[in-house]
Design an enzyme around this catalytic site. Structure first.
Site, PDB file in Angstrom:
ATOM      1  N   ASP A   4       0.813  -1.220   0.000  1.00 39.15           N
ATOM      2  CA  ASP A   4       0.000   0.000   0.000  1.00 39.15           C
ATOM      3  C   ASP A   4       0.843   1.265   0.000  1.00 39.15           C
ATOM      4  OD1 ASP A   4      -2.333  -1.445   0.000  1.00 39.15           O
ATOM      5  OD2 ASP A   4      -2.676  -1.295   2.157  1.00 39.15           O
TER       6      ASP A   4
ATOM      7  N   ASP B  90     -14.292   6.242  -0.093  1.00 34.04           N
ATOM      8  CA  ASP B  90     -15.250   5.361  -0.766  1.00 34.04           C
ATOM      9  C   ASP B  90     -15.544   4.195   0.162  1.00 34.04           C
ATOM     10  OD1 ASP B  90     -16.707   4.187  -3.108  1.00 34.04           O
ATOM     11  OD2 ASP B  90     -15.125   2.680  -2.963  1.00 34.04           O
TER      12      ASP B  90
ATOM     13  N   ASP C 179     -17.055   0.660   0.729  1.00 33.54           N
ATOM     14  CA  ASP C 179     -17.451  -0.528  -0.039  1.00 33.54           C
ATOM     15  C   ASP C 179     -17.857  -1.623   0.950  1.00 33.54           C
ATOM     16  OD1 ASP C 179     -17.844  -2.466  -1.913  1.00 33.54           O
ATOM     17  OD2 ASP C 179     -15.783  -2.588  -2.591  1.00 33.54           O
TER      18      ASP C 179
ATOM     19  N   GLU D 288     -19.785  -4.693   1.819  1.00 28.03           N
ATOM     20  CA  GLU D 288     -20.425  -5.815   1.136  1.00 28.03           C
ATOM     21  C   GLU D 288     -20.836  -6.901   2.143  1.00 28.03           C
ATOM     22  OE1 GLU D 288     -18.272  -7.146  -2.338  1.00 28.03           O
ATOM     23  OE2 GLU D 288     -17.421  -5.178  -2.674  1.00 28.03           O
TER      24      GLU D 288
ATOM     25  N   TYR E  82     -21.980  -6.228 -12.204  1.00 28.47           N
ATOM     26  CA  TYR E  82     -21.280  -7.391 -12.751  1.00 28.47           C
ATOM     27  C   TYR E  82     -21.419  -8.526 -11.748  1.00 28.47           C
ATOM     28  CZ  TYR E  82     -17.902  -4.312 -10.330  1.00 28.47           C
ATOM     29  OH  TYR E  82     -17.293  -3.422  -9.463  1.00 28.47           O
TER      30      TYR E  82
END
Length: 459
Positions: free
Chosen positions: A102, A164, A166, A168, A243
């Site tokens: 990173d 952002d 994310d 899930e 997708y």
């Protein structure tokens, strides 16, 4: 009198040029590319996108981060932003996911901004593997604040432009060991609002605009498990992951990212969900088109051991056939990136390309290998970018940047479809002549007017 005349002339000149400039700006689309920390893109031109979401940062919980059931290293000690282990990191703190890779990658992002000063970079937190504890983070005000404040500290430390999220997924879905709770629906909104509050405070101190975005699911359940109408008022963009509609987890082949509904899918008991339905679901749940970004996959899904009853012979045009398990894959079993497909598989080595003119996507089949592959190419990208423009969506999101081929075929197709010029890999394009000359003409006229005004005043 002369002041009035000069002012009038300036307004007149600007009225000639500004409408066209504003109109051009209204036609701009965002292109948001995910930069996977484990797979840095090659031959990448930073001018090709408007935003980069770096994937992924993680969340510290009980001194650890990661996921013991994931394939990327399991649980790891939490570290500071220099990669040094920390034993007293509060629960909910945003931390580096893989410091060894990173840190140099995040430094590369700073270099991209020298090539493209308008580029915005965001840290994406969570993802499929690292959403395990986000439900726990979102449940209390204390951990929500810790998450938000540490996320802001992260983007400040690495000179980034936003966050952002994310997750899930709230309430249900994702990896089997993820924490879930019915309160996730409301807490997801509360967590985003806390992040937005912290970003607003940082904006006042730093004098710059910070972005907040999310990656959303294309599934119907996500619409019921989140408060998208409220979320849309908090965030700048919602990137739909349109997708993974079908894959080798199903015994019947389908399309990875079909744009439109195909009646043959229903006839063959394949899930009929598709990209256009996912967009409609978001719009129906209160997301404005100007904040909705359509996801485009730069990879394909494969099935193996297809058509056992016909010894592998293709049925019809090769779609919706019985298979069992994964096909091949260069990323993992059952998954190819477009670069590999273009080099080794498309109309090569026994594979033939077909086109589903209802779903508007291509696929590949090899009778010899009994392998079926669903993917996107320039033709399907053209269809999807046309859908973006016709639906007045905000733009395109790409998963992910390293999966294009060496000449950036898919990226150029995205840009062309959105009315943007193609770019050569790793080269900074020249400024558009029209824009450059418009700037010089306006500047020159204003200087002439200013000189005229000064001379008249002296007389």
């Amino acid at each position: 009198m002369f002041r009035y005349t000069a002012f009038t002339l300036i307004i007149f000149v600007l009225s000639l040029f500004l409408p066209s400039l504003v109109k051009a700006n209204e036609q701009n689309y965002v292109i948001i590319g995910y930069y996977a920390g484990w797979s840095p893109p090659k031959n990448f031109n930073p001018q090709s996108v408007t935003h980069i979401n770096y994937a992924f940062a993680d969340v510290c919980w009980d001194g650890k981060h990661g996921n013991q059931e994931a394939s990327n290293g399991g649980l790891q000690p939490c570290t500071d932003f220099n990669g040094n282990e920390q034993n007293d990191t509060p629960n909910g703190t945003v931390v580096l996911g893989a410091p060894t890779t990173d840190l140099p990658n995040l430094d590369n992002l700073k270099g991209f901004k020298h090539v493209n000063p308008q580029l915005k970079t965001l840290i994406s937190i969570g993802g499929w593997s690292w959403s395990m504890n986000l439900s726990l983070v979102a449940r209390t005000e204390e951990t929500r604040m810790q998450f938000a404040e540490s996320a802001v500290a992260f983007i400040r430390s690495f000179d980034m432009d936003g966050v952002d999220l994310d997750w899930e997924y709230p309430v249900s879905g994702g990896m089997p060991n993820n924490h879930h709770d019915p309160s996730d629906k409301k807490n997801f909104t509360l967590l985003l609002q806390e992040i937005r509050n912290s970003l607003n405070q940082a904006e006042q101190k730093d004098g710059k605009k910070y972005l907040l975005t999310i990656a959303s699911s294309a599934g119907f359940s996500y619409l019921e498990n989140t408060e998208l109408d409220k979320v849309a008022k908090i965030v700048d963009y919602i990137n739909i992951m349109t997708y993974d509609f079908n894959g080798s987890w199903s015994q019947t082949t389908g399309h990875n990212a079909p744009l439109y509904k195909d009646p043959q899918a229903i006839e063959n008991d394949v899930h009929p969900h598709h990209v256009a339905a996912a967009v409609k679901g978001h719009l129906d749940h209160g997301v404005p088109t100007k904040k909705l970004v359509l996801g485009l996959p730069f990879y394909g899904r494969s099935w193996g051991n297809c058509n056992p009853e016909t010894e592998g012979k293709v049925l019809g045009n090769g779609g919706y056939q019985l298979c069992s398990g994964n096909g091949g894959g260069n990323l993992e079993p059952g998954t190819y990136d477009y670069n590999f497909l273009e080099k080794h598989i498309i109309n090569q080595n026994g594979f033939q390309r077909y086109w589903n003119d209802t779903a508007k996507v291509p696929f590949l089949y090899s009778e010899e290998k009994r392998e079926f592959i669903s993917y996107d190419d320039s033709e399907s990208i053209k269809e999807k970018t046309h859908y973006i423009t016709q639906s007045a969506l905000a733009g395109a999101m790409i998963w992910e940047l390293s999966e294009d081929d060496e000449t950036q075929t898919l990226m150029n197709s995205v840009r062309e479809g959105l009315g943007l010029p193609n770019l050569e890999p790793s080269k900074q394009p020249e400024e558009k002549p029209a824009t450059k000359w418009t700037f010089f003409i306006i500047t020159g006229i204003l200087i002439i007017i200013l000189v005229f005004f000064i001379r008249k005043k002296r007389k």
